[in-house]
Design an enzyme around this catalytic site. Structure first.
Site, PDB file in Angstrom:
ATOM      1  N   PRO A   6       0.820  -1.213   0.000  1.00 16.87           N
ATOM      2  CA  PRO A   6       0.000   0.000   0.000  1.00 16.87           C
ATOM      3  C   PRO A   6       0.859   1.271   0.000  1.00 16.87           C
ATOM      4  CG  PRO A   6      -0.552  -1.433   1.860  1.00 16.87           C
ATOM      5  CD  PRO A   6       0.646  -2.011   1.197  1.00 16.87           C
ATOM      6  N   GLU A   7       0.469   2.209  -0.835  1.00 16.65           N
ATOM      7  CA  GLU A   7       1.108   3.520  -0.855  1.00 16.65           C
ATOM      8  C   GLU A   7       0.050   4.561  -0.507  1.00 16.65           C
ATOM      9  OE1 GLU A   7       3.532   4.099  -4.403  1.00 16.65           O
ATOM     10  OE2 GLU A   7       3.907   1.955  -4.529  1.00 16.65           O
ATOM     11  N   HIS A 104      -4.978 -14.439  11.263  1.00 16.46           N
ATOM     12  CA  HIS A 104      -4.209 -13.238  10.964  1.00 16.46           C
ATOM     13  C   HIS A 104      -4.882 -11.967  11.487  1.00 16.46           C
ATOM     14  CE1 HIS A 104      -1.533 -15.711   8.708  1.00 16.46           C
ATOM     15  NE2 HIS A 104      -2.453 -16.072   7.849  1.00 16.46           N
TER      16      HIS A 104
END
Ligand SMILES: [Zn+2]
Length: 281
Positions: A6-7, A104
């Site tokens: 992710p950016e 998770h």
């Protein structure tokens, strides 16, 4: 396809999704399934969050910032594979039931408005920390972040100043979060293609000897803003490689009108760079 880290646009999309669910609510319970993600959770992490009201959910670079009424700020980073799930009302689960969930699911916030926010992170490169009264492990990295690319403080002059005298390749410099915050491997390649600049170009060529912006810096600063804005507008769909100009398009024809070049993939500082050798100079 490979997992995409992710950016800024992806983190902003997450912020826009979780902010309405969290803002104004009180954190009733924090379930930590582990002692750490990329780093250990700070001391008394859950205790310092529980009972606090959430004032705002903001973003800086690739970090999410949750401001609390205690004056502290919960800092969150998605790492490579982090995501949030929001469950409301009837879907709300007790911490015990939650313990039987996805292995998770590492952190579960139960909020006073009936919302449960769960942080899931299979690869565990994510990060949670608290900025505030005590020294935080992330404080130094966070304080060193460069300008916010969509903010007014980021322009050709700021970019040129950050690149003055730098001998490293332009693409590599763009990945440095001190140069500009939130740009990573994908959007560095995208912005360079849009600006028609080679990723291999020496960074210092975007500034004059006196550190003033060359025309190339004007083009690149504008291209960075445009590719990020377009990606935010596409939101989640930005993960689809088909939407990119050059990223993951090795061997395909360049999209620049009249170019006729083909996209090439090279490695720079251990990361893949995609660019068109014909129109990026
Ligand atoms: Zn081209």
């Amino acid at each position: 396809m490979m997992a995409l880290m992710p950016e800024l646009p992806e983190v902003e999309a997450v912020r826009r999704r979780i902010a309405p669910a969290m803002r104004g609510a009180r954190i009733e319970h924090v379930l930590l399934r582990r002692k750490d993600l990329r780093r250990p959770f700070p001391r008394a992490f859950a205790a310092r969050l529980e009972g606090r009201r959430i004032r705002s959910v903001d973003r800086r670079g690739k970090y999410l910032l949750v401001a609390l009424d205690s004056g502290a700020t919960l800092l969150m980073h998605l790492g490579m594979s982090g995501s949030f799930r929001i469950d409301r009302g009837s879907k709300r689960r007790t911490p015990d039931a939650e313990a039987a969930g996805d292995r998770h699911d590492h952190v579960v916030f139960t909020l006073s408005n009936g919302v449960t926010v769960t942080f899931n992170d299979p690869r565990r490169f994510g990060l949670m920390d608290l900025l505030g009264d005590r020294p935080a492990a992330s404080q130094k990295t966070f304080a060193a972040l460069g300008p916010e690319p969509l903010g007014a403080s980021f322009d050709a002059a700021a970019l040129a100043q950050a690149l003055t005298g730098k001998r490293i390749a332009l693409k590599v410099a763009l990945l440095d979060q001190r140069v500009v915050a939130g740009v990573g491997n994908i959007y560095a390649s995208e912005a360079l293609h849009r600006a028609g600049l080679s990723p291999l170009r020496r960074s210092s060529t975007l500034a004059t000897a006196a550190g003033r912006p060359a025309q190339k810096a004007v083009r690149l600063a504008a291209a960075i803003k445009t590719v990020l804005r377009e990606a935010i507008a596409r939101k989640e769909r930005s993960y689809r490689a088909g939407r990119f100009r050059v990223y993951e398009r090795e061997g395909e024809p360049c999209r620049t009108a009249g170019c006729g070049g083909r996209i090439r993939r090279i490695a720079q500082a251990g990361r893949s760079t995609f660019y068109c050798p014909a129109c990026q100079r």
